[in-house]
Design an enzyme around this catalytic site. Sequence first.
Site, mmCIF file in Angstrom:
data_model
loop_
_atom_site.group_PDB
_atom_site.id
_atom_site.type_symbol
_atom_site.label_atom_id
_atom_site.label_comp_id
_atom_site.label_asym_id
_atom_site.label_seq_id
_atom_site.Cartn_x
_atom_site.Cartn_y
_atom_site.Cartn_z
ATOM 1 N N CYS A 153 -12.259 0.219 36.393
ATOM 2 C CA CYS A 153 -11.776 1.544 35.981
ATOM 3 C C CYS A 153 -12.800 2.620 36.297
ATOM 4 O O CYS A 153 -12.450 3.787 36.443
ATOM 5 C CB CYS A 153 -11.466 1.540 34.488
ATOM 6 S SG CYS A 153 -10.163 0.399 34.009
ATOM 7 N N GLU A 192 -7.986 2.319 26.669
ATOM 8 C CA GLU A 192 -8.766 2.766 27.829
ATOM 9 C C GLU A 192 -7.931 2.434 29.054
ATOM 10 O O GLU A 192 -7.519 1.290 29.237
ATOM 11 C CB GLU A 192 -10.123 2.056 27.876
ATOM 12 C CG GLU A 192 -11.088 2.650 28.896
ATOM 13 C CD GLU A 192 -11.089 1.890 30.207
ATOM 14 O OE1 GLU A 192 -10.626 2.479 31.216
ATOM 15 O OE2 GLU A 192 -11.529 0.742 30.234
#
Length: 543
Positions: A327, A293
């Site tokens: 993020c 990720e």
Amino acid sequence: MANAFFNVPLPKNEPVKSYAPGSPERASLKKELAARKASQVDIPMIINGKEVRTGNKISIHPPHEIKHNLGYYHKGDAQHVNDAINAALAAQEAWENTSWEHRAAVFLKAADLLAGPYRDKINAATMLGQSKNAFQAEIDAACELIDFFKYNVYYMSQLYKEQPDSNPGLWNRLQHRPLEGFVFAVTPFNFTSICANLCAAPAMLGNVVVWKPSDTQIYSAQVIMDLFKEAGLPDGVINMVLTDGPVAGDVCFNHPELAGLHFTGSTGTFQYMWKTIGNNIANYKSYPRVVGETGGKDYVLAHPTANAQEVATALVRGSFEYQGQKCSAASRAYIPQSMWEEVKASMQADLKEIKMGTVEDFSNFVNAVIDERAYDKISAYIDNAKKAGGVEVVAGGGHSKAEGYFIEPTVLRVDDPYYTTMCEEIFGPVLTIHVFEDEKFWDMIEPLDKASPYALTGALFAKDRLVIEKAAHLLRNTAGNFYINDKPTGAVVGQQPFGGGRASGTNDKAGSILNLLRWVSPRTIKETFVPPTNYRYPFLDEA
């Protein structure tokens, strides 16, 4: 002796404590913060359960108080990475042959320890080492990590229960074996829970792990290793090495027993790792599982039917909680002209009220960015925007690193939907807004889709259900986690499995059974009770 299939406790999300004035948790956490501030730690590597100190000590400083020394960690080299791999491989057979319920028990115990005696420890370490306020630390380091442990145990039991059908005369079974070799976990600074989960998820399934934490997360990484040890995790199952990233990568990616990479970090680093694994593919015993990720350029798109106050609140929270170092943080927004003045006024009022400073003052909403490198990068974007044409600084714009790496929450309004800060990941407290004419709402889909290579999170604000349906469909590939009338942050384990596509990663959804599937290698077993004794099939007989 295994003589039953055991039901695991049904998981529920850990309640988030408020830390309100006068609450017992506030007093307890402040006491832990004071104790940690008054002492210095000496953090070793943990290899085969042993503390390894090199004497090459690197000091640790709070990002919000860079003159204060929290202690030191011992930096290792390539030999320590090799030692960690050897320790993991030596522990592999005993750990993978440990009954699954006993592996589960380790992490269920870790969850309860974290909910109790370790809660202040992990929260205080995260606050001081990573400059998170009490609430952000609580939802990350305590609650989300507890949820990861408990829900993953539940998902593991569901995975093992999933078995094939069997016809009369035979019995089909499915084993979910751990991978052959070791898993290399490379973790970021911004979420303590992610760091622990990237190690724990593969280990829960019987894998062994070499863990390289971020240099700026080592202070709380020590607490994680202490937690694993107290929970009963055997020596060698998870080994923590404190080396430069390229050093650890060079050893791990060139080892024939590399079985998997579990990564959260930058897109560039992940792509380099993937390329390296690809170049070495013929050298591995098996094809490594690559799970990552990475970045995001997360958006909020508002329709003219949306509520302006709801949009403004989502932008303030979604962009500036934990200094935008998520993020999933909202870093670009598309706002219709008809609501812009109201959104702007509301945001300006909120940001004028928001306080910035140390984590020990619980009234501070904003703290420091993680280190000088991040500070320099983020402040350069702001300074360049101040000089650019077609850019208005709506709020903030100030920054200083005299005492800590402080950057004011900054809102930019740009004429060009493809301006630099609408396209590039900044990973800091900078939100860029493009204001469009109301009737051009559908025209915003294309620049939103094309301005960024990422597809992690995004949010749509609207009241008209037909608009919601159509826009959600048109935006289906722009975000792995899509929010309707909510900020694009705050995914909860068991509710919104997290991960994105495109340049944002492999979308293997941490906090779900989908992630656990990547850490097993299924084996099908067919057992026939009365095997045939003649090769002939009925169709061969004469009529």
